[in-house]
Scaffold this motif. Sequence first.
Motif, PDB file in Angstrom:
ATOM      1  N   MET A  95       0.836  -1.197   0.000  1.00 32.15           N
ATOM      2  CA  MET A  95       0.000   0.000   0.000  1.00 32.15           C
ATOM      3  C   MET A  95       0.873   1.250   0.000  1.00 32.15           C
ATOM      4  SD  MET A  95      -2.553   1.485   2.931  1.00 32.15           S
ATOM      5  CE  MET A  95      -3.910   0.354   2.781  1.00 32.15           C
ATOM      6  N   ILE A 117      -1.547   6.837   1.158  1.00 29.54           N
ATOM      7  CA  ILE A 117      -2.911   6.319   1.275  1.00 29.54           C
ATOM      8  C   ILE A 117      -3.138   5.738   2.661  1.00 29.54           C
ATOM      9  CG2 ILE A 117      -4.522   4.571   0.441  1.00 29.54           C
ATOM     10  CD1 ILE A 117      -3.257   4.877  -2.324  1.00 29.54           C
ATOM     11  N   GLU A 118      -2.169   4.947   3.139  1.00 31.70           N
ATOM     12  CA  GLU A 118      -2.292   4.339   4.459  1.00 31.70           C
ATOM     13  C   GLU A 118      -2.403   5.410   5.540  1.00 31.70           C
ATOM     14  OE1 GLU A 118      -0.075   1.000   7.249  1.00 31.70           O
ATOM     15  OE2 GLU A 118       1.010   1.927   5.584  1.00 31.70           O
ATOM     16  N   GLN A 141      -6.942  10.361  -4.426  1.00 33.03           N
ATOM     17  CA  GLN A 141      -7.074   8.933  -4.725  1.00 33.03           C
ATOM     18  C   GLN A 141      -8.507   8.471  -4.505  1.00 33.03           C
ATOM     19  OE1 GLN A 141      -4.243   6.852  -5.558  1.00 33.03           O
ATOM     20  NE2 GLN A 141      -5.832   5.417  -6.156  1.00 33.03           N
ATOM     21  N   LEU A 201     -10.291   5.396  -3.987  1.00 37.35           N
ATOM     22  CA  LEU A 201     -10.037   3.993  -3.671  1.00 37.35           C
ATOM     23  C   LEU A 201     -11.224   3.112  -4.003  1.00 37.35           C
ATOM     24  CD1 LEU A 201      -8.216   4.397  -0.238  1.00 37.35           C
ATOM     25  CD2 LEU A 201      -7.211   4.133  -2.514  1.00 37.35           C
ATOM     26  N   LYS A 206      -8.667  -0.572   3.711  1.00 34.06           N
ATOM     27  CA  LYS A 206      -7.245  -0.539   4.047  1.00 34.06           C
ATOM     28  C   LYS A 206      -6.609  -1.921   3.864  1.00 34.06           C
ATOM     29  CE  LYS A 206      -4.100   0.321   7.900  1.00 34.06           C
ATOM     30  NZ  LYS A 206      -3.988   0.622   9.352  1.00 34.06           N
ATOM     31  N   CYS A 263      -6.281  -2.759   0.174  1.00 28.29           N
ATOM     32  CA  CYS A 263      -5.218  -1.950  -0.441  1.00 28.29           C
ATOM     33  C   CYS A 263      -3.837  -2.485  -0.062  1.00 28.29           C
ATOM     34  CB  CYS A 263      -5.350  -0.493  -0.023  1.00 28.29           C
ATOM     35  SG  CYS A 263      -6.717   0.385  -0.811  1.00 28.29           S
ATOM     36  N   GLU A 264      -3.703  -2.946   1.180  1.00 26.20           N
ATOM     37  CA  GLU A 264      -2.419  -3.509   1.614  1.00 26.20           C
ATOM     38  C   GLU A 264      -2.055  -4.740   0.797  1.00 26.20           C
ATOM     39  OE1 GLU A 264      -3.198  -4.176   5.731  1.00 26.20           O
ATOM     40  OE2 GLU A 264      -2.465  -2.196   6.361  1.00 26.20           O
ATOM     41  N   ARG A 282      -3.031  -5.177  -2.235  1.00 22.21           N
ATOM     42  CA  ARG A 282      -3.029  -4.771  -3.646  1.00 22.21           C
ATOM     43  C   ARG A 282      -3.927  -5.678  -4.486  1.00 22.21           C
ATOM     44  NH1 ARG A 282       0.852  -0.989  -4.550  1.00 22.21           N
ATOM     45  NH2 ARG A 282       2.458  -0.752  -2.947  1.00 22.21           N
ATOM     46  N   ASN A 318      -7.906  -6.532  -6.235  1.00 21.73           N
ATOM     47  CA  ASN A 318      -9.138  -5.962  -6.758  1.00 21.73           C
ATOM     48  C   ASN A 318     -10.302  -6.663  -6.071  1.00 21.73           C
ATOM     49  OD1 ASN A 318      -7.582  -4.487  -8.516  1.00 21.73           O
ATOM     50  ND2 ASN A 318      -7.860  -5.875 -10.233  1.00 21.73           N
ATOM     51  N   LEU A 338     -13.154  -1.883  -5.679  1.00 22.58           N
ATOM     52  CA  LEU A 338     -12.026  -1.351  -4.947  1.00 22.58           C
ATOM     53  C   LEU A 338     -10.763  -1.790  -5.675  1.00 22.58           C
ATOM     54  CD1 LEU A 338     -11.672  -1.511  -1.077  1.00 22.58           C
ATOM     55  CD2 LEU A 338      -9.717  -1.498  -2.615  1.00 22.58           C
ATOM     56  N   ARG A 339     -10.006  -0.835  -6.187  1.00 23.36           N
ATOM     57  CA  ARG A 339      -8.820  -1.145  -6.972  1.00 23.36           C
ATOM     58  C   ARG A 339      -7.624  -0.343  -6.483  1.00 23.36           C
ATOM     59  NH1 ARG A 339     -10.745  -4.153 -11.010  1.00 23.36           N
ATOM     60  NH2 ARG A 339     -12.923  -3.894 -11.605  1.00 23.36           N
TER      61      ARG A 339
END
Length: 281
Positions: A1, A5-6, A133, A135, A252, A255-256, A258, A260, A280-281
């Motif tokens: 991530m 963003i984090e 961003q 998300l 979160k 996203c960590e 990575r 879809n 969510l991408r």
Amino acid sequence: MDNEIESVLNEKMSLISNIPIIQGYYLVIGGGKIGSNFVDYARTNGFPFVLILDINRAAPAAKKAVEIQDKQKLVNILKNPDYRTNGNIYFYNAGLEIVPFILSYGIPEFIIPAVPYHAAAKLVSYYANSQNQNLIKEISIVSDNSDGMKFFEQLESEFPKDIVAGKYPEHGIIMLSYARKGEICPDNCMSPEGYCPNFNRVKLKTITQHVKDLTDTKTGWVFESYQMKQGIGGLKGEDFKIITLDIMGYVKKVCEGRRNETFFIATTCNCHGVVNLFSLR
């Protein structure tokens, strides 16, 4: 991530976690017929503090409230407990995009969505996304071969056909209702759980339960609308806070990794519901 963003997600989640729930505070999103009706109900029952939002300054509910003229006055009211007592009913000329700012000063006991779109889903997207961003985004399905279309069809197939009131794959939306085409629910209905007296119809499950059952096998969240009075429902502020934090934690985590992902956000009551698909991408 991405570290930025984090950091942004962590900061937002920390802020939301620390926002108090304010009892006796009702936030009405929309000042049309439903919002105006709620104002009458609130005044009759002596609700301590009601704040109405609408992009139309001439909305019917605005005529029944004290208009807040500028943002600083709004902040003063939200920060000062003395303003939030004695049956004060205020109107502020703004759209849904200001709600996260308003909620940063305290989450209402109830949020009453009175607008012709899925307010809870849009609010969650405001919290999850940032200026730099996006998300999560509402799914717009343009191909029968897309992963989104597959998820959409799987989700739809889980519902009994007679409660699917509308399906709009191009927008990733499924509308649910015990009222069928051409049927209009009366304004004075109290939405009993097991039986519809208006159309003489047995309800084996509420729409809320139908959608909650899906969360056993599909990734999704349900905002339950509770009957405030005949024809008007509200979301509990405490539920909104918990669910929004849960969704952001999920964002979160994805996203960590990575990955879809596709998921849904729904708002439901005993008789009706709307389900929004997100990617969510």
